[in-house]
Design an enzyme around this catalytic site. Structure first.
Site, short mmCIF file in Angstrom:
data_model
loop_
_atom_site.label_atom_id
_atom_site.label_comp_id
_atom_site.label_asym_id
_atom_site.label_seq_id
_atom_site.Cartn_x
_atom_site.Cartn_y
_atom_site.Cartn_z
CG HIS A 4 -2.15 -0.75 0.93
ND1 HIS A 4 -3.27 -0.36 0.49
CD2 HIS A 4 -2.32 -2.15 1.46
CE1 HIS A 4 -4.26 -1.27 0.52
NE2 HIS A 4 -3.77 -2.38 0.96
CE LYS A 30 -6.97 13.89 -0.73
NZ LYS A 30 -6.90 12.73 -1.31
NE ARG A 31 -5.43 10.17 9.70
CZ ARG A 31 -5.06 9.20 10.44
NH1 ARG A 31 -5.64 7.90 10.53
NH2 ARG A 31 -3.92 9.41 11.35
CE LYS A 61 -3.47 10.66 2.58
NZ LYS A 61 -4.08 10.07 1.31
CB THR A 113 -10.32 4.72 -2.39
OG1 THR A 113 -10.12 5.07 -0.93
CG2 THR A 113 -9.47 3.46 -2.79
CE LYS A 149 -14.27 6.32 -0.31
NZ LYS A 149 -13.54 6.77 1.03
C1 PLP Z 1 -12.16 6.97 1.36
C2 PLP Z 1 -11.68 7.42 2.78
C3 PLP Z 1 -10.47 7.55 2.85
C4 PLP Z 1 -9.31 7.53 1.85
O1 PLP Z 1 -9.27 9.08 1.31
P1 PLP Z 1 -8.26 9.14 0.35
O2 PLP Z 1 -8.66 10.39 -0.33
O3 PLP Z 1 -7.97 7.90 -0.73
O4 PLP Z 1 -6.69 9.21 1.16
C5 PLP Z 1 -10.01 8.12 4.26
N1 PLP Z 1 -11.10 8.19 5.36
C6 PLP Z 1 -12.34 7.85 4.80
C7 PLP Z 1 -13.25 8.05 6.02
C8 PLP Z 1 -12.56 7.47 3.71
O5 PLP Z 1 -13.97 7.09 3.52
#
Ligand code: PLP
Length: 855
Positions: free
Chosen positions: A390, A581-582, A587, A689, A693
Site C-alpha cells: 500500500h 482525507k488524512r 497529501k 480511493t 468517491k
Molecule cells: C475513502 C476514505 C479515505 C481515503 O481517502 P483518500 O483521499 O484516498 O486518502 C479516508 N477516510 C475515509 C473516512 C474515507 O471514507
C-alpha cells in the site's frame, strides 16, 4: 431520557431534514407500490424487538431504543441469506478467500444493510406511519471506525463486493474496543478523544464465545530428537491470551450473497490466572488479565507512518494467530488433514505487511504441529498467501527488531531465518558474486540494530504481490522492489483499487441515485458500467438541469449540516472545493492553503477578474504524534478565521474545516463536492480511493498525475479534469538535481507574499511564530514534497477551474460524463480481478450474468 413523543418533528415528516436527507428521500417514494402486508410485518417486528429485547414500550422508547430495535429487525432480514450462503459454500466445498486486515473502516451499517436487503422503502413507510423519523434514528448509530483511512476502507469495500458477487470468503481483523479517536477542535487545534462505539453494544455483531483460540507469546524453543535422527522443535511459550470471535454479517446487494467480517477480541486465559490465584495474588491475577485483554483495546491511529510499538507487534500476531488457526480448523473440518490441498481450498490475502507474521505462523503449524517437511510446508504456504503493498513511503515500511522477535516469537524468528537462508542461497545461485544484492534483498536489515523487513518476508512468502494503481505498481517494480522484480519477474502485478458503488453512490447520494435509476438499468449498483448509458444525456439540457438539482440538494444538505453543527453558513451557490482525507505532508493540504491565501490576497487587492465565489472545505485527522500535520490543521483554522471574517472577501471565499472526518461525514461531504482536490506529490499516493468517491459523485478533479488519478483521467478524459504539476519522474529529477525552494520563492512575488504572511504571524497575531516551522520546512528544510515547485502550476490551474465553472452548462456536461465513465472503479471489478488470477475462486451471484467478460 427523551421519548419519541418529545421529538418535535414527530408529526411533521418534512422536518426529517434535521437528521439528514431522509425527509426529501422518502417523500419521493411511491407509497402505492409498497405492499401493505410487508409494512405491517415490519412494524410488528420492530415493536417485538422493542418489547422483548429492550423491554420498552413505544411511549418510553428513546431514539436510541428505536435504533436498536430497527437494527435488530434489519439483522433478522439478513441472517437467513447469511447462514444460507455459508451453508451453500460449505456444501459446495468451494475455495474461499480470507482477507486479513488489521483495519476495517466500516462506518454505519443500518442504511447500507436496509438498502442491501431491499427494505429501505418499507422501512420508511413503516416509520412514517409510526411518526418516527428515519434520519434521526440513523444518527444514533455509532461509527464502526476500526481503521485509519484508505487501507481500512478498502478492506470494508472488498468484503461488500465479496458478498455481492457471491464469492465465498470473509474478512479477518481485530474487534477494537476503541476504534479511531474522535477529533475535536479546540482553539483551532486538534484534540483526540477516545470513541466508545460499543457503549450500548453492537446490534449487528454475533459474539461467538465458542469460537476461541489460544494465542501464545514468549518463552523459548527446545529441540527434540526422536533418537532416529529426526529433530523437531517445541515452543515452550510463557504467556497465553484467548482470541474470541465476533462476527459481523455483510449482506450482498439484492439479498443474494452474504459475507462477514470476523473480528477477534482478547480474553485472559484462565490457565495462567489460576496460578496466581493459587498463590493468593488475587489482584495480581486480575491485573494480568486486564493486561492481556488490552491487546484488542485500541487501534493505532497512525496512517502511513510506522511507530514500531510492542503492543502493535503483539496485536499483529494476535489476530494473525487466531485467524490462521481458524482457517486451518475450518479446512480440517471440511477437507480432512491432507494439507497439500490447502491452496486449493483457501486463499489468504495480506492487506499490507501488518499480517505478514501469518507466513511463519502457517509454516510453524504445518511443520511443528502437523509434522510436514520444510519443502512441502513452504510450497503449501506460498500457494496460499498473496500480499498487497500500500505504500512506498520509507517511513511506513514495517521493520520489527530481531530482539522483539526473540523475546515474543522465538520460534517464528527461527523460521524467518530459515526462510532467509534458503532464499539467499537461491539468490546467490541465480546471481553469483553480488554480495550487495544479497544484502539488499535479505529479510534481515543488518544496518544499525538488526530488524526483520516485513515487506521482504511478504514478497518471498507469497505467490503474488500487487500494487494498488498502475503507477504505484510500476514504481514498485522500478524502485522499492526492483531487485525482487528481477528475481521474480512475474510476481508483481497491478490491481487498481476500487470503491463500492452501493455505499458511495446509491446510499450516500440518494438524489443522484434516484435520478440515475430513472434513466439507466436499475442494476447499476451491481454493474457500474451501466452508467455509460448516461453519456448521451450529458448533451440533454433537461437531464443536465435535473443533475444540477441533485447536486444542489446535496450542497444544501451540507450547508444545513455545517450551519447547524459548525455555525458556519455558506452559500450553496458557490463552488465547493473539497479536500477530505488524512492530514499528511505528502497529501499537501498545505499547498491547498497556499492557494487559499493567494486567492485571499488577490481579493484584498481587488484582483477579482475571472474569479468565482468558492467555499474551500477541508476535513481530516492527523496522527496524534504528527506535529507538522497538527500544525497544518491549526493553520487551516487560523486562515479560516481571517478569511471568513473579512467583509471585503467573505462573499467570494470561505474556508470550512469539518471536524472528525469519518465514513459518515464523508457520506455527507462527498456528494456535495464540485471540485475534488487530489494534489499529492506525484509518486507518493499509492492509489487513493477518495478520488474515486468524489468523481463518482460528479465532482471534477484537480490533481497531480499520481495514484489512481492517472487512470481516472484515462477513463473520464483529460478534458474533464484538471491536471497540473510535476510528474513522478520530474519529481525524482527535481529532488536529485539541486532543487532550490528559496530561489523558487524569490522568483514568484505572490508566493513570497503568502509565505511571509504565514511566517510573519499574519494569521496568528497573538503568536507570530506559531506557523513559522511550516514555512521553514519549505524554505530551509528542503521542501521534500515540492510544494513550492508545484505552486505556480497549481494556482494557474485553479484559474482554469474558475473559468470552467463560469460555463455552467460545460461544467455539468463534464460532471455527467465523469459519473458515466467511472464504472472501472467499482470494487466489484477489482475483486473479480483478484478472484480470477490471484485467488482462483469463482463468483456465484446472479449479477455475474451482467458482467460480460467476467462471467
Ligand atoms: C475513502 C476514505 C479515505 C481515503 O481517502 P483518500 O483521499 O484516498 O486518502 C479516508 N477516510 C475515509 C473516512 C474515507 O471514507
Amino acid at each position: 431520557m427523551q421519548t419519541y413523543r418529545d421529538q418535535p418533528h414527530r408529526d411533521h415528516p418534512v422536518a426529517a431534514e434535521e437528521g439528514g436527507i431522509s425527509g426529501a428521500d422518502w417523500m419521493t417514494v411511491d407509497w402505492s407500490q409498497l405492499n401493505r402486508g410487508d409494512i405491517d410485518v415490519f412494524k410488528r417486528r420492530l415493536y417485538a424487538h422493542l418489547k422483548h429485547r429492550l423491554a420498552r414500550s413505544a411511549e418510553e422508547a428513546s431514539l436510541h431504543d428505536w435504533y436498536t430495535a430497527l437494527a435488530h429487525t434489519t439483522r433478522d432480514l439478513l441472517v437467513e441469506t447469511w447462514t444460507d450462503s455459508q451453508r451453500a459454500a460449505a456444501s459446495a466445498d468451494a475455495k474461499r478467500v480470507c482477507y486479513l486486515s488489521l483495519e476495517f473502516l466500516i462506518g454505519r451499517s443500518l442504511e447500507s444493510n436496509l438498502l442491501a436487503v431491499g427494505m429501505m422503502d418499507i422501512c420508511h413507510a413503516a416509520l412514517a406511519e409510526m411518526g418516527l423519523d428515519f434520519g434521526a434514528i440513523r444518527e444514533q448509530e455509532p461509527e464502526a471506525a476500526l481503521g485509519n483511512g484508505g487501507l481500512g476502507r478498502l478492506a470494508a469495500c472488498f468484503v461488500d463486493s465479496l458478498a455481492t458477487l457471491g464469492i465465498p470468503g470473509e474478512g479477518y481483523g481485530i474487534h477494537y474496543h476503541h476504534g479511531m479517536f474522535r477529533q475535536r477542535i479546540e482553539d483551532g487545534r486538534q484534540v483526540e478523544v477516545p470513541e466508545n462505539w460499543l457503549t450500548y453494544g453492537n446490534p449487528w455483531e454475533f459474539k461467538r464465545p465458542d469460537v476461541c483460540y489460544p494465542v501464545r507469546y514468549g518463552g523459548r524453543v527446545e529441540m527434540v530428537d526422536d533418537g532416529e535422527g529426526h529433530q523437531s522443535f517445541v515452543w515452550i511459550h510463557a504467556e497465553e491470551v484467548l482470541a474470541i470471535a465476533n462476527d459481523l454479517p455483510v449482506p450482498g446487494y439484492g439479498g443474494f450473497g452474504a459475507s462477514s467480517i470476523r473480528l477477534w477480541s482478547a480474553r485472559a486465559s484462565q490457565e495462567f490466572d489460576l496460578q496466581d490465584f493459587n498463590r493468593g495474588d488475587y489482584i495480581g491475577s486480575v491485573m494480568a488479565a486486564m493486561e492481556s485483554e488490552s491487546l484488542s483495546k485500541v487501534l493505532y491511529p497512525d496512517d502511513s507512518t510506522e511507530q514500531g510499538k510492542v503492543l502493535r507487534f503483539r496485536q499483529e500476531y494476535f489476530f494473525v494467530a487466531a485467524s490462521v488457526a481458524d482457517i486451518l480448523h475450518q479446512f480440517r473440518a471440511q477437507s480432512g488433514a491432507d494439507w497439500s490441498l490447502l491452496p486449493e481450498k483457501v486463499a489468504i490475502q495480506l492487506n499490507d505487511t501488518h499480517p505478514t507474521i501469518a507466513i511463519p505462523e502457517l509454516m510453524r503449524l504445518l511443520i511443528d504441529e502437523q509434522g510436514l517437511g520444510w519443502d512441502e510446508a513452504w510450497e503449501i504456504s506460498r500457494g496460499v498467501f498473496a500480499y498487497t503493498n500500500h505504500t512506498l513511503l520509507p517511513e511506513a515500511l514495517e521493520c520489527w527488531p530481531v530482539a522483539l522477535f526473540e523475546r515474543l516469537l522465538p520460534r517464528h524468528l527461527q523460521i524467518i531465518y530459515e526462510i532467509n537462508r534458503r532464499f539467499l542461497d537461491q539468490v546467490r545461485a541465480q546471481v553469483p558474486d553480488d554480495a550487495d544484492l544479497v544484502r539488499r534483498v535479505s529479510l534481515i536489515d543488518e544496518n544499525g540494530g538488526r530488524r526483520v523487513r516485513m515487506a521482504h518476508l511478504a514478497v518471498v512468502g507469497s505467490h503474488c504481490v500487487n500494487g494498488v494503481a498502475r503507477i504505484h505498481t510500476d514504481l514498485m517494480k522500478s524502485g522499492l522492489f526492483a531487485d525482487f522484480h528481477r528475481l521474480y519477474p512475474d510476481k508483481i502485478v497491478n490491481r487498481t483499487n476500487g470503491i463500492t458503488p452501493r455505499r458511495w453512490l446509491n446510499q450516500a447520494n440518494r438524489p443522484l441515485a434516484r435520478l440515475i435509476s430513472r434513466h439507466v438499468d436499475e442494476d447499476w449498483p451491481v454493474n457500474l458500467d451501466l452508467l455509460r448509458a448516461l453519456l448521451p444525456l450529458a448533451e440533454d439540457a433537461g437531464f443536465a438541469e435535473e443533475f444540477r438539482r441533485a447536486k444542489t440538494a446535496n450542497k444544501e444538505r451540507f450547508t444545513s449540516f455545517s450551519g447547524r453543527t459548525l455555525g458556519v453558513w455558506i452559500d450553496p451557490g458557490s463552488l465547493f472545493d473539497v479536500q477530505v482525507k488524512r492530514i499528511h505532508e505528502y497529501k499537501r493540504q498545505l499547498l491547498n492553503v497556499l492557494h487559499v491565501i493567494t486567492r485571499y490576497n488577490r481579493l484584498r487587492h481587488g484582483l477579482t477578474a475571472g474569479m468565482v465565489p468558492r467555499t474551500v472545505i477541508f476535513a481530516g485527522k492527523a496522527a496524534p504524534g504528527y506535529a507538522a500535520a497538527k500544525m497544518i490543521i491549526r493553520l487551516i483554522h487560523a486562515v479560516a478565521g481571517v478569511v471568513n471574517g473579512d467583509p471585503r472577501t467573505r462573499d467570494w471565499l470561505r474556508v470550512v474545516f469539518v471536524p472528525n472526518y469519518n465514513v459518515s461525514s464523508a457520506e455527507v461531504i462527498i456528494p456535495a463536492a464540485d471540485l475534488s482536490e487530489q494534489i499529492s506529490t506525484a509518486g507518493t499516493e499509492a492509489s487513493g480511493t477518495g478520488n474515486m468517491k468524489l468523481a463518482l459523485n460528479g465532482a471534477l478533479t484537480i490533481g497531480t498525475r499520481d495514484g489512481a488519478n492517472i487512470e481516472i483521467a484515462e477513463e473520464v478524459g483529460e478534458e474533464n479534469l484538471f491536471f497540473f504539476g510535476l510528474t513522478a519522474e520530474e519529481v525524482a529529477a527535481c529532488r536529485s538535481g539541486g532543487y532550490d525552494p528559496m530561489a523558487v520563492m524569490h522568483a514568484n512575488p505572490e508566493l513570497a507574499e503568502v509565505l511571509n504572511m504565514i511566517r510573519g504571524g499574519y494569521f496568528s497575531p497573538g503568536e507570530p511564530e506559531a506557523f513559522r516551522p511550516l514555512v521553514d520546512a519549505l524554505l530551509y528544510g528542503g521542501d521534500h514534497y515540492l510544494l513550492l515547485a508545484d505552486y505556480a502550476a497549481y494556482v494557474a490551474t485553479q484559474g482554469l477551474v474558475d473559468a470552467a465553472w463560469q460555463d455552467a452548462a460545460g461544467w455539468t456536461r463534464s460532471a455527467i460524463t465523469t459519473v458515466a465513465r467511472m464504472g472501472k472503479f467499482s470494487a466489484d471489478l477489482t475483486v473479480l480481478d483478484y478472484a480470477r488470477d490471484i485467488w482462483g475462486v469463482k463468483a456465484t451471484a446472479p449479477v455475474m450474468q451482467d458482467l460480460g467478460p467476467y462471467r
